[in-house]
Motif scaffolding. Structure first.
Motif, PDB file in Angstrom:
ATOM      1  N   GLU A 120      -0.252 -34.579  17.373  1.00 10.76           N
ATOM      2  CA  GLU A 120      -1.322 -34.706  16.375  1.00 10.76           C
ATOM      3  C   GLU A 120      -2.052 -36.036  16.496  1.00 10.76           C
ATOM      4  O   GLU A 120      -3.284 -36.100  16.457  1.00 10.76           O
ATOM      5  N   GLU A 121      -1.286 -37.116  16.631  1.00  6.85           N
ATOM      6  CA  GLU A 121      -1.886 -38.449  16.690  1.00  6.85           C
ATOM      7  C   GLU A 121      -2.820 -38.587  17.892  1.00  6.85           C
ATOM      8  O   GLU A 121      -3.907 -39.138  17.770  1.00  6.85           O
ATOM      9  N   GLU A 122      -2.370 -38.072  19.025  1.00 10.05           N
ATOM     10  CA  GLU A 122      -3.206 -38.165  20.233  1.00 10.05           C
ATOM     11  C   GLU A 122      -4.455 -37.307  20.087  1.00 10.05           C
ATOM     12  O   GLU A 122      -5.552 -37.730  20.470  1.00 10.05           O
ATOM     13  N   ALA A 123      -4.292 -36.108  19.525  1.00  9.66           N
ATOM     14  CA  ALA A 123      -5.443 -35.207  19.367  1.00  9.66           C
ATOM     15  C   ALA A 123      -6.487 -35.838  18.437  1.00  9.66           C
ATOM     16  O   ALA A 123      -7.685 -35.830  18.749  1.00  9.66           O
ATOM     17  N   THR A 124      -6.027 -36.408  17.330  1.00  8.21           N
ATOM     18  CA  THR A 124      -6.962 -37.032  16.382  1.00  8.21           C
ATOM     19  C   THR A 124      -7.661 -38.230  17.021  1.00  8.21           C
ATOM     20  O   THR A 124      -8.880 -38.397  16.886  1.00  8.21           O
ATOM     21  N   ALA A 125      -6.888 -39.055  17.733  1.00 10.61           N
ATOM     22  CA  ALA A 125      -7.475 -40.240  18.370  1.00 10.61           C
ATOM     23  C   ALA A 125      -8.525 -39.819  19.396  1.00 10.61           C
ATOM     24  O   ALA A 125      -9.594 -40.441  19.506  1.00 10.61           O
ATOM     25  N   GLN A 126      -8.244 -38.749  20.115  1.00 13.82           N
ATOM     26  CA  GLN A 126      -9.189 -38.270  21.131  1.00 13.82           C
ATOM     27  C   GLN A 126     -10.455 -37.695  20.481  1.00 13.82           C
ATOM     28  O   GLN A 126     -11.570 -37.948  20.952  1.00 13.82           O
ATOM     29  N   GLN A 127     -10.266 -36.952  19.378  1.00 11.54           N
ATOM     30  CA  GLN A 127     -11.442 -36.393  18.673  1.00 11.54           C
ATOM     31  C   GLN A 127     -12.328 -37.515  18.151  1.00 11.54           C
ATOM     32  O   GLN A 127     -13.553 -37.472  18.281  1.00 11.54           O
ATOM     33  N   ASN A 128     -11.707 -38.521  17.543  1.00 12.12           N
ATOM     34  CA  ASN A 128     -12.490 -39.646  17.017  1.00 12.12           C
ATOM     35  C   ASN A 128     -13.240 -40.362  18.142  1.00 12.12           C
ATOM     36  O   ASN A 128     -14.400 -40.738  17.985  1.00 12.12           O
ATOM     37  N   LEU A 129     -12.565 -40.522  19.279  1.00 16.34           N
ATOM     38  CA  LEU A 129     -13.194 -41.192  20.416  1.00 16.34           C
ATOM     39  C   LEU A 129     -14.407 -40.376  20.905  1.00 16.34           C
ATOM     40  O   LEU A 129     -15.482 -40.939  21.167  1.00 16.34           O
TER      41      LEU A 129
END
Ligand code: FEO
Length: 166
Positions: free
Chosen positions: A129-138
């Protein structure tokens, strides 16, 4: 009882989670100084989540008869060249955290420590989840480019993030 090796690895991860909290709080402070209060809110909530991750490990170490050893927390970066760079750092950081969770998991398997393998499953899912959210924000930041209007829209969106219950 846990092995010395597992105890050391968990204490190291405990420190890394406290560092993550510090790192995101530093990003929150950076955005406060730029008057982007929605961004500041998002990173403050993230910092609190990382503190909660650390305390999960803290509690687990005692549950299995180990000993918590708190270590020095390294000072985080305090300035960035662009807003985009903050989100690049966030994504990169979460990838590093995933790697270190996977390394402890490998160690727990090799030590036949089933309790720790089980405990770490929560972190494995959380990292997805953390990686997916960070990637979406990026990706959103990359799309925004130089558009001030889009930046303020994202600021509003990130301002609505609230602390999820532990
Ligand atoms: Fe606790 Fe964002 O990793």
């Amino acid at each position: 009882m846990i092995s010395e090796k597992i105890q050391d690895a968990l204490n190291k991860q405990l420190n890394a989670e406290f560092y993550s909290s510090y790192f995101y709080l530093s990003m929150s402070a950076y955005f406060e100084s730029k008057d982007l209060m929605g961004f500041a809110n998002w990173f403050r909530v993230q910092a609190n989540e990382e503190y909660a991750h650390a305390m999960k490990i803290f509690d687990y170490i005692y549950q299995i008869g180990g000993e918590v050893k708190l270590m020095e927390i390294k000072g985080p970066k305090t300035d960035w060249n662009s807003f985009l760079e903050v989100f690049q750092d966030t994504y990169e950081h979460e990838q590093k955290v995933t790697k270190s969770i996977n390394e402890i998991l490998d160690l727990a398997y090799s030590e036949k420590d089933h309790a720790t393998v089980n405990f770490l499953q929560w972190f494995v899912s959380e990292q997805v989840e953390e990686e997916a959210t960070a990637q979406q924000n990026l990706k959103k930041m990359e799309m925004i480019g130089d558009s001030k209007a889009a930046l303020f829209m994202l600021d509003r969106e990130l301002g609505s993030r609230v602390q999820s219950p532990a």
